[in-house]
Design a protein around this motif. Structure first.
Motif, PDB file in Angstrom:
ATOM      1  N   VAL A  63       0.705  -1.513  -0.084  1.00 45.44           N
ATOM      2  CA  VAL A  63       0.004  -0.122  -0.036  1.00 45.44           C
ATOM      3  C   VAL A  63       0.847   1.078   0.031  1.00 45.44           C
ATOM      4  O   VAL A  63       0.916   2.237  -0.839  1.00 45.44           O
ATOM      5  CB  VAL A  63      -0.932   0.055   1.305  1.00 45.44           C
ATOM      6  N   LEU A  64       1.809   1.325   0.930  1.00 38.31           N
ATOM      7  CA  LEU A  64       2.507   2.499   1.242  1.00 38.31           C
ATOM      8  C   LEU A  64       3.762   2.362   1.148  1.00 38.31           C
ATOM      9  O   LEU A  64       4.055   1.262   1.927  1.00 38.31           O
ATOM     10  CB  LEU A  64       2.098   3.521   2.457  1.00 38.31           C
ATOM     11  N   THR A  65       4.881   3.124   0.540  1.00 37.45           N
ATOM     12  CA  THR A  65       6.186   2.993   0.635  1.00 37.45           C
ATOM     13  C   THR A  65       6.685   3.521   2.002  1.00 37.45           C
ATOM     14  O   THR A  65       7.628   3.220   2.558  1.00 37.45           O
ATOM     15  CB  THR A  65       7.072   3.762  -0.433  1.00 37.45           C
ATOM     16  N   SER A  66       6.034   4.817   2.148  1.00 34.88           N
ATOM     17  CA  SER A  66       6.254   5.375   3.559  1.00 34.88           C
ATOM     18  C   SER A  66       5.258   6.386   3.945  1.00 34.88           C
ATOM     19  O   SER A  66       4.516   6.873   3.212  1.00 34.88           O
ATOM     20  CB  SER A  66       7.556   6.341   3.379  1.00 34.88           C
ATOM     21  N   ALA A  67       5.022   6.603   5.268  1.00 36.92           N
ATOM     22  CA  ALA A  67       4.181   7.656   5.694  1.00 36.92           C
ATOM     23  C   ALA A  67       4.647   8.081   6.873  1.00 36.92           C
ATOM     24  O   ALA A  67       5.050   7.554   7.874  1.00 36.92           O
ATOM     25  CB  ALA A  67       2.850   6.476   6.179  1.00 36.92           C
TER      26      ALA A  67
END
Length: 439
Positions: free
Chosen positions: A93-97
């Protein structure tokens, strides 16, 4: 006044150390919901066990991610994947948050603060007692550039699970059977002190694929700010002598999507317009229009407007492109600065663009230090999402003492990530799309 708030933070360091001393040797509370580290399969994020979070929720969904701690942003989550039951592999879903700024301007115009890049947000990580992480695990964080270099390790990262109530409920077509399930979340959070305030940074990963990002402000009102006049503050305490100065908390998040393992995602905006009933019609009509966002955008939330980030490579079992819809939360948009005038920004990835305002990285001559300056018409090939959610804090008597948590945040919700509700019970698994009346 932040001078007073800084001194308070220093005075409370000893209190934090005493809490840590009480918690020596205690990293988790027993219970069936404990978010214990597990051996990660090959598809999990590439990080060591100490920096891995993996939790299979009781409803069958598994979330995996890595974490690190940044000298400005504090907690950063990376390589986030979601695997509901029925999916053979994790869905990336996300590489970074991460948080990208907390901007705090005061109503009287005397001061404004950028708590992440200018006021030691990350260094204010607080020790958590076991009771603050019920049923979970408290991880030790080595704080970079710690205020006390001899004691950089803080028991400050909680991972646990929470119930959130009904995930769904449906009365069966025949008989008296009711299909219902109680939803479960993985909760990851830290508490960071900035002067008189304590910020709770919360990430909730739901078993249906939704991710909720929230910041809660608690702690204390600053007595050094009890000097506002009527119209710029609110009377606190006896009579009308001490007016707590009103101020804004403008919180920014930065999301780097990596749907299905690729950062080359697409962005789409949807707007719906309601018109009068057609001749002979019974009700008004609504038409929804899709606009492909191909260039960098400073966007504003409007009634019946929404955005989604779409995978370039992955599709669900219905052959629909996977995507995540951005769901803004309640906000009080602050128009006082150019970077707070919009609700959302889509920029093309640049390594140096890390914080929404007072960005400490050098992005080159004329590049600017805030996210609004980076929206310059560049084609979106690797979109970064910046969300701005504001809260105008007009204090009240109930804010002391201590101050109840006031929350602000937003969500991203799966749209066509799976072919059906990921929590669908087996008895309903064949009810996907148009019924087959020929059976």
């Amino acid at each position: 006044m932040r001078v007073n708030r800084i001194s308070r933070a220093g005075n409370r360091a000893a209190v934090g150390l005493s809490v840590a001393a009480l918690a020596v040797g205690v990293t988790s509370a027993a219970g069936p919901a404990a978010a214990q580290p597990k051996a990660a399969p090959a598809a999990a994020a590439d990080c060591s066990a100490a920096y891995r979070i993996e939790q299979k929720l009781s409803t069958g969904t598994t979330w995996r991610m890595c974490w690190r701690y940044d000298t400005n942003a504090g907690l950063v989550l990376e390589d986030i994947s979601y695997q509901p039951k029925g999916e053979a592999q994790p869905i990336k879903v996300l590489t970074s948050a991460k948080l990208a700024q907390i901007h705090v301007p005061y109503d009287d115009g005397s001061v404004e603060y950028d708590d992440l890049t200018g006021f030691g947000f990350a260094q204010g990580l607080m020790n958590l007692a076991p009771a603050e992480c019920p049923g979970g695990t408290i991880k030790t964080v080595k704080v970079p550039d710690a205020w006390d270099p001899e004691n950089p390790n803080v028991k400050g990262l909680c991972t646990t699970t929470r119930s959130r109530g009904h995930a769904y409920r449906m009365q069966a077509d025949t008989g008296n059977r009711v299909y219902q399930a109680q939803g479960k979340d993985l909760l990851v959070y830290t508490v960071n002190q900035v002067g008189w305030y304590e910020y709770m940074t919360e990430w909730r990963f739901q078993d249906d694929g939704t991710i909720n990002m929230n910041v809660g402000a608690t702690g204390s009102l600053s007595p050094g700010d009890y000097d506002a006049g009527d119209g710029r503050g609110w009377p606190i305490g006896k009579g009308a002598k001490a007016y707590a100065t009103s101020h804004n908390h403008n919180v920014f998040w930065r999301l780097n999507f990596g749907l299905d393992g690729s950062t080359k995602n697409k962005v789409e905006q949807y707007d719906s317009v309601v018109s009068a009933p057609a001749q002979g019609g019974e009700a008004p009509r609504t038409k929804t229009t899709r606009t492909k966002v191909t260039k960098e955008l400073a966007g504003d939330a409007k009634n019946m407007r929404w955005w989604r980030v779409v995978s370039n490579t992955g599709k669900n079992k219905d052959d629909h492109a996977r995507s995540y819809e951005i769901v803004p939360g309640a906000t009080s948009k602050y128009p006082g600065r150019s970077y707070t005038k919009h609700d959302i920004y889509f920029t093309d990835y640049k390594k140096c663009e890390q914080f929404a305002s007072h960005n400490p990285r050098n992005c080159g001559t004329g590049a600017g230090k805030s996210v609004d300056k980076w929206v310059n018409g560049q084609t979106l090939t690797q979109p970064i999402v910046w969300m701005n959610v504001g809260f105008h804090h007009v204090a009240r008597d109930e804010d002391q003492q201590p101050m109840p948590v006031h929350w602000q945040g937003f969500s991203i919700a799966p749209r066509d990530v799976t072919a059906m509700n990921p929590l669908t019970p087996p008895a309903l698994a064949d009810q996907n799309g148009q019924p087959d009346n020929g059976r």
